[in-house]
Design a protein around this motif. Sequence first.
Motif, mmCIF file in Angstrom:
data_model
loop_
_atom_site.group_PDB
_atom_site.id
_atom_site.type_symbol
_atom_site.label_atom_id
_atom_site.label_comp_id
_atom_site.label_asym_id
_atom_site.label_seq_id
_atom_site.Cartn_x
_atom_site.Cartn_y
_atom_site.Cartn_z
ATOM 1 N N LYS A 68 0.814 -1.221 0.000
ATOM 2 C CA LYS A 68 0.000 0.000 0.000
ATOM 3 C C LYS A 68 0.853 1.279 0.000
ATOM 4 N N SER A 69 1.874 1.301 -0.841
ATOM 5 C CA SER A 69 2.711 2.491 -0.956
ATOM 6 C C SER A 69 2.629 3.036 -2.377
ATOM 7 N N ILE A 70 2.998 4.302 -2.531
ATOM 8 C CA ILE A 70 2.959 4.965 -3.837
ATOM 9 C C ILE A 70 4.273 5.709 -4.033
ATOM 10 N N LYS A 71 4.952 5.411 -5.121
ATOM 11 C CA LYS A 71 6.174 6.130 -5.467
ATOM 12 C C LYS A 71 5.802 7.289 -6.377
ATOM 13 N N ILE A 72 6.368 8.465 -6.105
ATOM 14 C CA ILE A 72 5.975 9.683 -6.817
ATOM 15 C C ILE A 72 7.190 10.328 -7.452
ATOM 16 N N LYS A 73 7.035 10.761 -8.705
ATOM 17 C CA LYS A 73 8.026 11.580 -9.403
ATOM 18 C C LYS A 73 7.381 12.909 -9.740
ATOM 19 N N THR A 74 8.127 13.980 -9.567
ATOM 20 C CA THR A 74 7.599 15.311 -9.874
ATOM 21 C C THR A 74 8.326 15.892 -11.076
ATOM 22 N N GLN A 75 7.598 16.655 -11.857
ATOM 23 C CA GLN A 75 8.206 17.358 -12.984
ATOM 24 C C GLN A 75 8.640 18.729 -12.501
ATOM 25 N N GLY A 76 9.931 18.941 -12.454
ATOM 26 C CA GLY A 76 10.433 20.221 -11.979
ATOM 27 C C GLY A 76 10.314 20.314 -10.468
ATOM 28 N N GLU A 77 10.161 21.517 -9.986
ATOM 29 C CA GLU A 77 10.184 21.779 -8.552
ATOM 30 C C GLU A 77 8.807 22.197 -8.076
ATOM 31 N N ILE A 78 8.268 21.468 -7.098
ATOM 32 C CA ILE A 78 7.009 21.883 -6.488
ATOM 33 C C ILE A 78 7.296 22.259 -5.037
ATOM 34 N N SER A 79 6.647 23.316 -4.553
ATOM 35 C CA SER A 79 6.943 23.830 -3.218
ATOM 36 C C SER A 79 5.675 24.342 -2.563
ATOM 37 N N ASP A 80 5.764 24.548 -1.261
ATOM 38 C CA ASP A 80 4.636 25.084 -0.507
ATOM 39 C C ASP A 80 5.179 25.767 0.738
ATOM 40 N N ARG A 81 4.440 26.767 1.223
ATOM 41 C CA ARG A 81 4.880 27.486 2.420
ATOM 42 C C ARG A 81 4.682 26.667 3.689
ATOM 43 N N TRP A 82 3.883 25.604 3.624
ATOM 44 C CA TRP A 82 3.578 24.796 4.797
ATOM 45 C C TRP A 82 4.136 23.391 4.626
ATOM 46 N N LYS A 83 4.605 22.825 5.736
ATOM 47 C CA LYS A 83 5.179 21.479 5.688
ATOM 48 C C LYS A 83 4.159 20.447 5.235
ATOM 49 N N ASP A 84 2.904 20.669 5.641
ATOM 50 C CA ASP A 84 1.849 19.724 5.280
ATOM 51 C C ASP A 84 0.974 20.252 4.145
ATOM 52 N N GLY A 85 1.520 21.166 3.352
ATOM 53 C CA GLY A 85 0.732 21.821 2.309
ATOM 54 C C GLY A 85 0.203 20.893 1.224
ATOM 55 N N PHE A 86 0.881 19.737 1.025
ATOM 56 C CA PHE A 86 0.445 18.804 -0.015
ATOM 57 C C PHE A 86 -0.217 17.554 0.574
ATOM 58 N N ASP A 87 -0.448 17.525 1.868
ATOM 59 C CA ASP A 87 -1.029 16.330 2.481
ATOM 60 C C ASP A 87 -2.383 15.981 1.879
ATOM 61 N N ALA A 88 -3.168 17.001 1.529
ATOM 62 C CA ALA A 88 -4.477 16.735 0.929
ATOM 63 C C ALA A 88 -4.318 16.028 -0.424
ATOM 64 N N VAL A 89 -3.254 16.374 -1.163
ATOM 65 C CA VAL A 89 -3.004 15.737 -2.463
ATOM 66 C C VAL A 89 -2.617 14.276 -2.268
ATOM 67 N N TRP A 90 -1.667 14.029 -1.331
ATOM 68 C CA TRP A 90 -1.232 12.652 -1.098
ATOM 69 C C TRP A 90 -2.368 11.813 -0.512
ATOM 70 N N SER A 91 -3.155 12.410 0.350
ATOM 71 C CA SER A 91 -4.308 11.714 0.924
ATOM 72 C C SER A 91 -5.306 11.333 -0.168
ATOM 73 N N SER A 92 -5.503 12.241 -1.116
ATOM 74 C CA SER A 92 -6.422 11.961 -2.220
ATOM 75 C C SER A 92 -5.904 10.825 -3.107
ATOM 76 N N LEU A 93 -4.578 10.763 -3.285
ATOM 77 C CA LEU A 93 -3.992 9.655 -4.048
ATOM 78 C C LEU A 93 -4.291 8.312 -3.380
ATOM 79 N N CYS A 94 -4.162 8.276 -2.049
ATOM 80 C CA CYS A 94 -4.459 7.042 -1.314
ATOM 81 C C CYS A 94 -5.932 6.668 -1.452
ATOM 82 N N LYS A 95 -6.809 7.656 -1.362
ATOM 83 C CA LYS A 95 -8.241 7.387 -1.469
ATOM 84 C C LYS A 95 -8.603 6.889 -2.862
ATOM 85 N N ASP A 96 -8.023 7.509 -3.893
ATOM 86 C CA ASP A 96 -8.346 7.137 -5.273
ATOM 87 C C ASP A 96 -7.877 5.727 -5.620
#
Length: 297
Positions: A68-96
């Motif tokens: 139940k793991s997901i390996k992720i590759k990003t195109q270029g550089e993605i950033s956020d001002r918050w440490k948990d700023g992308f948690d909703a995205v990763w959580s959605s990946l798990c749900k999907d």
Amino acid sequence: MKRFYVLVLVLLVVGCASQNIENTNLQNINLEEWEQPKGKTLYLLSLKAKTRWSGSPKIFFKLFKENKSIKIKTQGEISDRWKDGFDAVWSSLCKDNFSTDLKERPRPDEIKTKKINGRINYIWPETFSIQCLTISEYQEQKDLSRKNRLEELAKQEKYRENEKKRILNEKKEVCKTYGFKENTDGMGLCLIELDKLAVLEQQVLDIEKRNNQTYLQNQQLLKEQKRQRQAQALMNLGSAISGAGTSGAIAPPISNPSYSDSYSSTLTVNQGDMCPRLNSPLVKQEVRGVNRICYYQ
């Protein structure tokens, strides 16, 4: 001339190398093995793109169903001002993909930082993995969340019940000061009268609040008027009960006779407002400046 050709050749080599470096992340992706987000996950990414990228961000992922793991590759550089700023995205990946939720992702100290427009931003690696909950772990988490929610609702209900008891006891104490005894018809009538007075007081308060300045100036006066109206109403009630021979209240002291031009309380409203109807009769009213003064017996 020979030096010129050498310089041109060097620039071409450097340009090709730079292009290869920029596209390395995409060239390493075999689209037959990697997927791109869809549905809600893609929508969440597009929302972030509006404020953090000039174009839509590219994220590719590969599923490992056995753990139940997901390996992720990003195109270029993605950033956020918050440490948990992308948690909703990763959580959605798990749900999907696993119908569960996010369990683990790279810790903040594993994410690089840099200043963007004077603010610290957290930079996600080009390649990393997230761990999703198993079905059993997800069910346990839901059960625990439901249990906590029910406990919180029970606490809120208990607090409301305690508040009702506190307010009722306060009302009973007020009635007792006017001679009404516990567990009598008189006490019940007194409590009803206090409820009526509370509605009336709220109406008066609403009128005063229309003019905020007047309300602030008259807060102390309003408290005194409330006390006077309450005292008069409960004394009248006690007299009525005593006159009817109903037990439960001690006869209050005889009040002084009132005259048509005497008053015991006043209420200030806006000049354009009418004096509200209260339990005490309206004796007179007069306009002073922008206010109307109401006199009650």
